[in-house]
Design an enzyme around this catalytic site. Structure first.
Site, mmCIF file in Angstrom:
data_model
loop_
_atom_site.group_PDB
_atom_site.id
_atom_site.type_symbol
_atom_site.label_atom_id
_atom_site.label_comp_id
_atom_site.label_asym_id
_atom_site.label_seq_id
_atom_site.Cartn_x
_atom_site.Cartn_y
_atom_site.Cartn_z
ATOM 1 N N CYS A 2 0.821 -1.210 0.000
ATOM 2 C CA CYS A 2 0.000 0.000 0.000
ATOM 3 C C CYS A 2 0.853 1.256 0.000
ATOM 4 O O CYS A 2 1.936 1.291 0.578
ATOM 5 C CB CYS A 2 -0.871 0.032 1.233
ATOM 6 S SG CYS A 2 -1.950 -1.376 1.373
ATOM 7 N N ARG A 27 5.628 -0.451 -6.066
ATOM 8 C CA ARG A 27 5.540 -1.184 -4.808
ATOM 9 C C ARG A 27 4.542 -2.340 -4.879
ATOM 10 O O ARG A 27 4.522 -3.189 -3.996
ATOM 11 C CB ARG A 27 5.132 -0.246 -3.685
ATOM 12 C CG ARG A 27 6.128 0.870 -3.467
ATOM 13 C CD ARG A 27 5.572 1.898 -2.529
ATOM 14 N NE ARG A 27 5.384 1.358 -1.209
ATOM 15 C CZ ARG A 27 6.279 1.405 -0.239
ATOM 16 N NH1 ARG A 27 7.420 2.001 -0.457
ATOM 17 N NH2 ARG A 27 6.054 0.896 0.938
ATOM 18 N N TRP A 74 -2.998 -2.717 -1.493
ATOM 19 C CA TRP A 74 -2.615 -4.119 -1.716
ATOM 20 C C TRP A 74 -3.453 -4.903 -0.715
ATOM 21 O O TRP A 74 -3.245 -4.790 0.487
ATOM 22 C CB TRP A 74 -1.120 -4.282 -1.452
ATOM 23 C CG TRP A 74 -0.545 -5.616 -1.815
ATOM 24 C CD1 TRP A 74 -0.094 -6.017 -3.042
ATOM 25 C CD2 TRP A 74 -0.324 -6.734 -0.929
ATOM 26 N NE1 TRP A 74 0.378 -7.309 -2.971
ATOM 27 C CE2 TRP A 74 0.256 -7.767 -1.695
ATOM 28 C CE3 TRP A 74 -0.563 -6.959 0.417
ATOM 29 C CZ2 TRP A 74 0.594 -8.997 -1.150
ATOM 30 C CZ3 TRP A 74 -0.221 -8.196 0.967
ATOM 31 C CH2 TRP A 74 0.350 -9.198 0.176
ATOM 32 N N ASN A 100 -2.212 2.581 5.661
ATOM 33 C CA ASN A 100 -1.320 1.442 5.412
ATOM 34 C C ASN A 100 -1.169 0.698 6.730
ATOM 35 O O ASN A 100 -1.069 1.341 7.775
ATOM 36 C CB ASN A 100 0.070 1.903 4.980
ATOM 37 C CG ASN A 100 0.085 2.479 3.586
ATOM 38 O OD1 ASN A 100 -0.921 2.452 2.886
ATOM 39 N ND2 ASN A 100 1.235 3.013 3.186
ATOM 40 N N GLY A 101 -1.077 -0.626 6.667
ATOM 41 C CA GLY A 101 -0.913 -1.401 7.905
ATOM 42 C C GLY A 101 -2.142 -2.256 8.145
ATOM 43 O O GLY A 101 -2.987 -2.429 7.260
ATOM 44 N N GLU A 482 18.136 -18.370 -4.532
ATOM 45 C CA GLU A 482 17.791 -17.075 -5.121
ATOM 46 C C GLU A 482 17.301 -17.247 -6.569
ATOM 47 O O GLU A 482 16.324 -16.622 -6.978
ATOM 48 C CB GLU A 482 19.017 -16.142 -5.044
ATOM 49 C CG GLU A 482 18.861 -14.776 -5.666
ATOM 50 C CD GLU A 482 17.725 -13.939 -5.108
ATOM 51 O OE1 GLU A 482 17.132 -14.301 -4.089
ATOM 52 O OE2 GLU A 482 17.410 -12.920 -5.730
ATOM 53 N N LYS A 486 13.570 -16.280 -7.916
ATOM 54 C CA LYS A 486 13.354 -15.360 -9.040
ATOM 55 C C LYS A 486 12.449 -15.993 -10.089
ATOM 56 O O LYS A 486 11.545 -15.351 -10.602
ATOM 57 C CB LYS A 486 14.686 -14.974 -9.722
ATOM 58 C CG LYS A 486 15.594 -14.018 -9.006
ATOM 59 C CD LYS A 486 15.156 -12.580 -9.019
ATOM 60 C CE LYS A 486 14.465 -12.257 -7.733
ATOM 61 N NZ LYS A 486 15.290 -11.845 -6.633
ATOM 62 N N GLU A 489 8.843 -16.132 -8.803
ATOM 63 C CA GLU A 489 8.098 -14.881 -8.659
ATOM 64 C C GLU A 489 7.885 -14.164 -9.992
ATOM 65 O O GLU A 489 6.887 -13.472 -10.157
ATOM 66 C CB GLU A 489 8.736 -13.947 -7.624
ATOM 67 C CG GLU A 489 10.112 -13.457 -7.957
ATOM 68 C CD GLU A 489 10.699 -12.560 -6.874
ATOM 69 O OE1 GLU A 489 9.947 -11.950 -6.116
ATOM 70 O OE2 GLU A 489 11.937 -12.474 -6.807
ATOM 71 N N HIS A 505 18.478 -37.237 -1.462
ATOM 72 C CA HIS A 505 17.627 -37.611 -0.317
ATOM 73 C C HIS A 505 16.170 -37.261 -0.563
ATOM 74 O O HIS A 505 15.392 -37.157 0.374
ATOM 75 C CB HIS A 505 18.148 -36.937 0.959
ATOM 76 C CG HIS A 505 19.556 -37.342 1.274
ATOM 77 N ND1 HIS A 505 19.877 -38.581 1.779
ATOM 78 C CD2 HIS A 505 20.730 -36.689 1.118
ATOM 79 C CE1 HIS A 505 21.190 -38.670 1.917
ATOM 80 N NE2 HIS A 505 21.733 -37.531 1.525
ATOM 81 N N LYS A 604 6.554 -4.598 -3.446
ATOM 82 C CA LYS A 604 7.979 -4.291 -3.333
ATOM 83 C C LYS A 604 8.413 -4.220 -1.881
ATOM 84 O O LYS A 604 9.489 -4.662 -1.519
ATOM 85 C CB LYS A 604 8.261 -2.952 -4.043
ATOM 86 C CG LYS A 604 9.734 -2.564 -4.077
ATOM 87 C CD LYS A 604 10.541 -3.549 -4.889
ATOM 88 C CE LYS A 604 12.022 -3.319 -4.821
ATOM 89 N NZ LYS A 604 12.761 -4.531 -5.235
HETATM 90 C C1 F6R Z 1 12.439 -11.119 -4.081
HETATM 91 C C2 F6R Z 1 12.146 -10.003 -3.217
HETATM 92 C C3 F6R Z 1 11.705 -10.264 -1.826
HETATM 93 C C4 F6R Z 1 12.435 -9.314 -0.875
HETATM 94 C C5 F6R Z 1 11.872 -9.475 0.549
HETATM 95 C C6 F6R Z 1 12.618 -8.606 1.541
HETATM 96 O O1 F6R Z 1 12.810 -10.688 -5.353
HETATM 97 O O2 F6R Z 1 12.246 -8.881 -3.628
HETATM 98 O O3 F6R Z 1 11.917 -11.587 -1.480
HETATM 99 O O4 F6R Z 1 13.797 -9.596 -0.904
HETATM 100 O O5 F6R Z 1 10.517 -9.128 0.559
HETATM 101 O O6 F6R Z 1 12.530 -7.258 1.213
HETATM 102 P P1 F6R Z 1 13.568 -6.207 1.768
HETATM 103 O O7 F6R Z 1 14.889 -6.529 1.219
HETATM 104 O O8 F6R Z 1 13.044 -4.883 1.293
HETATM 105 O O9 F6R Z 1 13.531 -6.327 3.264
#
Ligand code: F6R
Length: 609
Positions: A2, A27, A74, A100-101, A482, A486, A489, A505, A604
């Site tokens: 949000c 975001r 959101w 927000n929250g 990682e 990626k 997502e 395993h 984001k």
């Molecule tokens: C993956 C991604 C998320 C963030 C996670 C933590 O591409 O962006 O997994 O890494 O939400 O976010 P930050 O780094 O902002 O604490």
């Protein structure tokens, strides 16, 4: 997640608010809305499900107001519908709120209000706020907001309009960031400095349990308990928030992948002491005598930042010989963790606003622990709460999927490792070598990105597959995690990551003829073991996509698809081997028609638990 924007000044508020919302689009959100006080003193509001562009089309008849608030939602409580979008108004349409929250005791508050005859128009937790504010309103906006917030349990960043006070926006925060930008004869409120950077660099951050009255002449900040505080003005720097511009790239994700040579360089700038074989991170406020007293390091983070923390912990353990580990912040914060006095906790976060990481930081602080931030966004809540640490300086990351922030976080953790290692058993010579390897890194990243290998062929293999397995050992295991994150997502392809040695395993059962396996096998201490694991999956029909060091002909020949990367020391390999995985996710997402910069359901900055 949000986003909040507020505007008061002499321009058309609606235009300025929509502009602000556009800057917060990155975001992640699912609906948007705006409320204005028109020149007759009436509240005017409009909301739309979907993109800010749709709201923009819908506000063609907005009044010529000079004050307003706006929001991107959101969904948490209640579906993605227009009634659930913000702003929410009280029954008399005199009060508008964006939030927000999460209001955790919303059921009890709603029941109470309904028993008093209030009719609710949405399923949201937020809607209790305008009704409560109305209930307590006797002509003093701050008193009504203060009385309301006393009843609320949970987190909030709110902005409130009162139709009979067209000269002010009232804002308050607890656990959800808000920042006020001070212009000439105009003032802007936002949940993220990115929304106000084009107006001004002069900002006032609100702290938890503070309430602000925003007018066109500035801001007055008070504590919720009535104490006043000076509104300290901070100057935010352009490098941290630069203008979000694609600069010729089709998407922010691709632009940010290609920015990594410069973002890593920025993270290193002024920090490496080549001659001394050492480094300096003044923000930690620790001299060698303090560094040498660290008996263990625990990195806390979520998602990609957790993976960066894993790499950092491995480096600290193997190079500085300090026991170190990484923990998922959302698990850590609620298990009543032991906080050893001699431990240093590192809160790793791109946004500096992730609620779970912030919660973990607060748990460490409550127990008297020692915590520093490894943060990208300057002035963010985690950076300010820890009060020390390192800014990774990757520059604004707009794509929802983290790419350049990961490599900057790992780089910053490597610089920190060098500092700690030099207080222990890392010799001057070895320190010089590590300093040199770090300094050579941007050029190696650049060299790989110039010629990234057969990524498109790998894209065909993974987009046709029902499942993809990522394997890696040692420093490559967090990279495998990682890479799988990626691909999930951005392309929504089912996949998982395993340590190569653990694969037999269980996950090996998933391998059948042609199943793509992404194997990370740089020329490190695990190379030969990796070859055995690689043959095990190959024998079961896997289609092997191998990321290996340039010139490693044996691995190139074993692979069905070979992706060579430049040679670096073991501990720096994640900074190179992650690059093809970022490109693979981006191009696979694109091939499948995904919205690569704003993947579904994601945000984001994850400011709720
Ligand atoms: C993956 C991604 C998320 C963030 C996670 C933590 O591409 O962006 O997994 O890494 O939400 O976010 P930050 O780094 O902002 O604490």
């Amino acid at each position: 997640m949000c986003g909040i924007v507020g505007y008061i000044g002499s321009d058309l508020a609606c235009e300025r608010l929509i502009e602000g919302l556009r800057r917060l689009e990155y975001r992640g959100y699912d609906s948007a809305g705006v409320a204005l006080i028109d020149p007759q003193g009436d509240l005017w509001a409009r909301k739309r499900v979907g993109r800010v562009a749709e709201l923009d089309d819908a506000v063609f008849d907005a009044p010529e107001a000079q004050i307003g608030i706006a929001h991107t939602r959101w969904a948490t409580h209640g579906g993605i519908t227009e009634p659930n979008a913000h702003p929410h108004l009280d029954a008399t349409r005199q009060i508008a709120v964006v939030h927000n929250g999460i209001i955790e005791n919303m059921h009890a508050l709603r029941q109470q209000l309904e028993s008093e005859g209030v009719h609710f128009r949405s399923e949201t937790d937020t809607e209790v706020l305008p009704h409560l504010i109305r209930k307590f309103y006797r002509g003093d906006p701050v008193a009504a907001v203060r009385a309301t917030l006393r009843l609320v349990r949970g987190t909030y960043g709110i902005a409130v309009l009162f139709a009979d006070h067209p000269d002010r926006i009232v804002a308050a925060r607890l656990g959800s960031p808000l920042v006020v930008g001070l212009g000439e004869g105009e003032t802007v409120l936002a949940s993220d400095p990115q929304a106000i950077i084009e107006l001004t660099r002069r900002v006032v951050y609100l702290d938890d349990r503070e309430i602000a009255v925003i007018s066109r002449d500035g801001v007055k900040v008070e504590r919720l308990d009535g104490r006043t505080r000076d509104a300290d003005i901070t100057l935010i720097d352009d490098e941290a928030y630069g203008v979000a511009d694609l600069q010729g790239f089709p998407h922010f994700m691709l632009k940010e992948i290609h920015e990594q040579p410069e973002s890593i360089q920025r993270c290193l700038r002024g920090r490496i002491q080549g001659e001394e074989g050492n480094a300096k991170l003044g923000g930690f406020q620790m001299d060698p005598r303090a560094l040498v007293r660290i008996e263990r390091v625990i990195a806390l983070g979520c998602g990609t930042s957790y993976h960066a923390g894993m790499v950092g912990a491995m480096a600290l353990e193997s190079l500085a010989r300090v026991p170190a580990r990484a923990e998922v912040a959302s698990e850590f914060r609620y298990r009543n963790p032991i906080i050893p006095r001699d431990a240093l906790f590192l809160a790793v976060s791109q946004s500096g606003e992730t609620m779970d990481t912030l919660g973990a930081v607060q748990e460490v602080l409550v127990k008297g622990g020692h915590v520093a931030g490894v943060v990208n966004v300057v002035g963010s809540t985690i950076a300010r709460t820890t009060g020390k640490g390192v800014y990774v300086h990757s520059g604004p990351e707009i794509a929802v999927a983290s790419t350049k922030a990961f490599t900057s976080q790992v780089t910053a953790l490597m610089v920190f490792t060098l500092m700690v290692a030099r207080t222990r058993n890392l010799s001057l010579d070895a320190g010089r070598q590590m300093a040199r390897a770090l300094e050579e890194l941007p050029a190696k990243v650049h060299a790989y990105l110039r010629d990234p290998g057969p990524i498109q062929v790998a894209v065909e293999a993974v987009t046709e597959a029902p499942y993809v397995l990522f394997l890696g050992r040692g420093f490559s295991y967090p990279v495998a995690l990682e890479g799988a994150l990626k691909l999930k997502e951005i392309a929504y392809i089912p996949c998982e990551a395993y340590p190569s040695g653990e694969m037999k395993h269980g996950p090996i059962a998933m391998i059948d003829q042609g199943a793509p396996v992404l194997f990370l096998a740089p020329a490190d201490q695990h190379r030969d073991k990796n070859i055995s694991n690689l043959k095990e999956v190959q024998a079961r029909g896997a289609r092997l996509i191998v990321v290996h060091t340039e010139g490693d002909d044996e691995l190139a020949e074993l692979a069905d698809l070979s992706i060579p990367v430049p040679a670096v020391p073991d501990y720096l390999s994640p900074l190179i081997t992650v690059l093809p995985l970022q490109l693979l996710a981006y191009h696979a997402g694109l091939a499948l028609g995904r919205d690569v910069d704003k993947p579904r359901n994601l945000a984001k900055s994850v400011t709720v638990e």
